[in-house]
Design a protein around this motif. Structure first.
Motif, mmCIF file in Angstrom:
data_model
loop_
_atom_site.group_PDB
_atom_site.id
_atom_site.type_symbol
_atom_site.label_atom_id
_atom_site.label_comp_id
_atom_site.label_asym_id
_atom_site.label_seq_id
_atom_site.Cartn_x
_atom_site.Cartn_y
_atom_site.Cartn_z
ATOM 1 N N CYS A 16 -3.415 19.208 3.906
ATOM 2 C CA CYS A 16 -2.840 17.903 3.570
ATOM 3 C C CYS A 16 -3.038 17.535 2.102
ATOM 4 O O CYS A 16 -3.973 17.971 1.449
ATOM 5 N N ARG A 17 -2.133 16.666 1.626
ATOM 6 C CA ARG A 17 -2.406 15.892 0.419
ATOM 7 C C ARG A 17 -3.182 14.664 0.869
ATOM 8 O O ARG A 17 -2.738 13.943 1.753
ATOM 9 N N VAL A 18 -4.335 14.425 0.282
ATOM 10 C CA VAL A 18 -5.233 13.377 0.760
ATOM 11 C C VAL A 18 -5.241 12.202 -0.220
ATOM 12 O O VAL A 18 -5.475 12.376 -1.416
ATOM 13 N N VAL A 19 -4.969 11.020 0.327
ATOM 14 C CA VAL A 19 -5.079 9.781 -0.445
ATOM 15 C C VAL A 19 -6.019 8.853 0.312
ATOM 16 O O VAL A 19 -5.709 8.426 1.434
ATOM 17 N N VAL A 20 -7.169 8.560 -0.272
ATOM 18 C CA VAL A 20 -8.087 7.618 0.341
ATOM 19 C C VAL A 20 -7.587 6.207 0.022
ATOM 20 O O VAL A 20 -7.154 5.934 -1.107
ATOM 21 N N VAL A 21 -7.582 5.315 1.012
ATOM 22 C CA VAL A 21 -6.975 3.996 0.832
ATOM 23 C C VAL A 21 -7.974 2.891 1.163
ATOM 24 O O VAL A 21 -8.855 3.047 2.008
ATOM 25 N N LEU A 81 0.829 -1.205 0.000
ATOM 26 C CA LEU A 81 0.000 0.000 0.000
ATOM 27 C C LEU A 81 0.864 1.256 0.000
ATOM 28 O O LEU A 81 0.533 2.246 -0.674
ATOM 29 N N ALA A 82 1.967 1.247 0.725
ATOM 30 C CA ALA A 82 2.859 2.412 0.750
ATOM 31 C C ALA A 82 3.370 2.724 -0.652
ATOM 32 O O ALA A 82 3.453 3.903 -1.055
ATOM 33 N N ALA A 83 3.714 1.696 -1.413
ATOM 34 C CA ALA A 83 4.187 1.913 -2.788
ATOM 35 C C ALA A 83 3.080 2.510 -3.653
ATOM 36 O O ALA A 83 3.333 3.415 -4.464
ATOM 37 N N ALA A 84 1.850 2.022 -3.475
ATOM 38 C CA ALA A 84 0.725 2.577 -4.237
ATOM 39 C C ALA A 84 0.438 4.013 -3.836
ATOM 40 O O ALA A 84 0.112 4.854 -4.684
ATOM 41 N N VAL A 85 0.561 4.319 -2.541
ATOM 42 C CA VAL A 85 0.342 5.690 -2.072
ATOM 43 C C VAL A 85 1.388 6.626 -2.659
ATOM 44 O O VAL A 85 1.083 7.759 -3.067
ATOM 45 N N GLU A 86 2.637 6.181 -2.710
ATOM 46 C CA GLU A 86 3.689 7.009 -3.298
ATOM 47 C C GLU A 86 3.378 7.338 -4.750
ATOM 48 O O GLU A 86 3.586 8.465 -5.206
ATOM 49 N N LEU A 121 6.188 4.755 5.119
ATOM 50 C CA LEU A 121 6.448 6.020 4.431
ATOM 51 C C LEU A 121 7.267 6.967 5.304
ATOM 52 O O LEU A 121 8.185 7.641 4.814
ATOM 53 N N ARG A 122 6.954 7.011 6.600
ATOM 54 C CA ARG A 122 7.722 7.878 7.499
ATOM 55 C C ARG A 122 9.170 7.421 7.605
ATOM 56 O O ARG A 122 10.088 8.243 7.662
ATOM 57 N N ARG A 123 9.375 6.095 7.637
ATOM 58 C CA ARG A 123 10.756 5.594 7.685
ATOM 59 C C ARG A 123 11.533 5.993 6.430
ATOM 60 O O ARG A 123 12.753 6.143 6.462
ATOM 61 N N GLY A 124 10.811 6.154 5.315
ATOM 62 C CA GLY A 124 11.445 6.575 4.075
ATOM 63 C C GLY A 124 11.557 8.075 3.918
ATOM 64 O O GLY A 124 12.003 8.554 2.867
ATOM 65 N N GLY A 125 11.149 8.833 4.932
ATOM 66 C CA GLY A 125 11.307 10.271 4.889
ATOM 67 C C GLY A 125 10.086 11.050 4.455
ATOM 68 O O GLY A 125 10.150 12.275 4.328
ATOM 69 N N THR A 126 8.957 10.375 4.237
ATOM 70 C CA THR A 126 7.725 11.058 3.842
ATOM 71 C C THR A 126 6.852 11.283 5.062
ATOM 72 O O THR A 126 6.528 10.331 5.777
ATOM 73 N N GLY A 127 6.478 12.530 5.302
ATOM 74 C CA GLY A 127 5.604 12.829 6.425
ATOM 75 C C GLY A 127 4.201 12.326 6.162
ATOM 76 O O GLY A 127 3.460 12.919 5.380
ATOM 77 N N ALA A 128 3.845 11.221 6.766
ATOM 78 C CA ALA A 128 2.545 10.596 6.506
ATOM 79 C C ALA A 128 1.828 10.308 7.816
ATOM 80 O O ALA A 128 2.446 9.961 8.822
ATOM 81 N N LEU A 129 0.512 10.459 7.785
ATOM 82 C CA LEU A 129 -0.319 10.146 8.933
ATOM 83 C C LEU A 129 -1.584 9.459 8.451
ATOM 84 O O LEU A 129 -1.934 9.509 7.263
ATOM 85 N N VAL A 130 -2.248 8.780 9.368
ATOM 86 C CA VAL A 130 -3.529 8.137 9.070
ATOM 87 C C VAL A 130 -4.625 8.930 9.757
ATOM 88 O O VAL A 130 -4.558 9.171 10.971
ATOM 89 N N CYS A 131 -5.609 9.346 9.007
ATOM 90 C CA CYS A 131 -6.740 10.096 9.547
ATOM 91 C C CYS A 131 -8.034 9.371 9.183
ATOM 92 O O CYS A 131 -8.396 9.306 8.014
ATOM 93 N N SER A 132 -8.689 8.828 10.183
ATOM 94 C CA SER A 132 -9.960 8.129 9.947
ATOM 95 C C SER A 132 -11.076 9.170 9.838
ATOM 96 O O SER A 132 -11.914 9.314 10.737
#
Length: 265
Positions: free
Chosen positions: A191-196, A88-93, A140-151
């Motif tokens: 935010c940049r929003v990606v629905v998953v 999923l992280a790869a698809a989000v990127e 994603l955060r480990r790879g340097g991308t600031g990412a969070l999960v928002c329900s």
């Protein structure tokens, strides 16, 4: 209690690979590598529902990928979240990349999981999509991308089980079913929003999620104000990412002559 029992039973009962059934391992190395073995592609079902955003998937929904997703979702294979989160992280990127040739804005990346019905969550003992989203955000955060999960998405009304419904009935079942509370709108501001989601089938769920987010999410910062402007669309628009999609939803890449699902962007 369900989580506790699964952990105990995993210690005393023989395990088999969720992908191929090989004994004495919950996931063999070969099957664990399958979800991330390709390059994420843009996918689109046919027919596509109105309002479907751009959707990116890591792998086709068949074979080992399908088996691993079902084992995680329905049979409590919670440790399988790691390879699924990586996929999923790869698809989000891929989904959060440049829009129409513009540079990617340096904004926090918000992963918004499609909500599961309460009855389904209670029956399974966990929310599989949210678990995968959390694993993807951590990667994603480990790879340097600031990412969070928002329900951020909530169900406005009960919906029927989607299994067995065709594309038209799925759209009718979900029409207007989701909304974004005011508090979640504030969390998504800027935010940049990606629905998953875990799997793309007809696209009805993602289309409804994008409608709810686009209709009620204030994600653009007002110039010099340091706060969100009500009514603005998410930065770069709402996109979507899934672990897997129906093989027929993958666009044909001329470079591969239709031999596999991989796309190069």
């Amino acid at each position: 209690m369900r989580t506790w029992w699964r952990e105990i039973s995993g210690l005393v009962l023989p395990a088999a690979c969720a992908g191929c059934g090989r004994p004495r391992t919950e996931l063999c190395g070969r099957c664990g590598a399958v979800p991330t073995s390709g390059v994420p592609c843009r996918v689109r079902p046919s027919p596509a529902p109105p309002g479907l955003p751009e959707v990116f998937a890591a792998a086709p929904y068949d074979g080992a990928v399908r088996a691993v997703l079902l084992a995680h979702k329905e049979r409590g294979g919670l440790s399988l979240v790691r390879p699924l989160g990586a996929a999923l992280a790869a698809a989000v990127e891929a989904a959060s990349g440049p829009v129409a040739g513009r540079a990617v804005p340096v904004r926090p990346l918000a992963l918004v999981p499609v909500p599961s019905a309460r009855r389904a969550t209670a029956r399974r003992g966990h929310d599989p999509t949210r678990r995968i989203a959390l694993a993807a955000a951590a990667r994603l955060r480990r790879g340097g991308t600031g990412a969070l999960v928002c329900s951020a998405l909530r169900q406005r009304r009960a919906v029927a089980d989607q299994a067995g419904l065709d594309a038209r009935r799925r759209r009718a079942n979900l029409a207007g079913a989701l909304y974004v509370p005011a508090g979640a709108r504030r969390l998504l501001a800027g935010c940049r929003v990606v629905v998953v989601d875990d799997v793309l089938t007809t696209g009805a769920t993602l289309a409804e999620a994008a409608r709810a987010l686009g209709a009620g999410t204030a994600c653009a910062q007002g110039p010099g104000r340091g706060r969100a402007e009500p009514g603005k669309a998410p930065v770069g628009g709402v996109r979507a990412a899934v672990v897997a999609a129906s093989p027929s939803a993958f666009e044909i890449n001329p470079e591969t002559n239709g031999k596999d699902h991989r796309c190069r962007w």
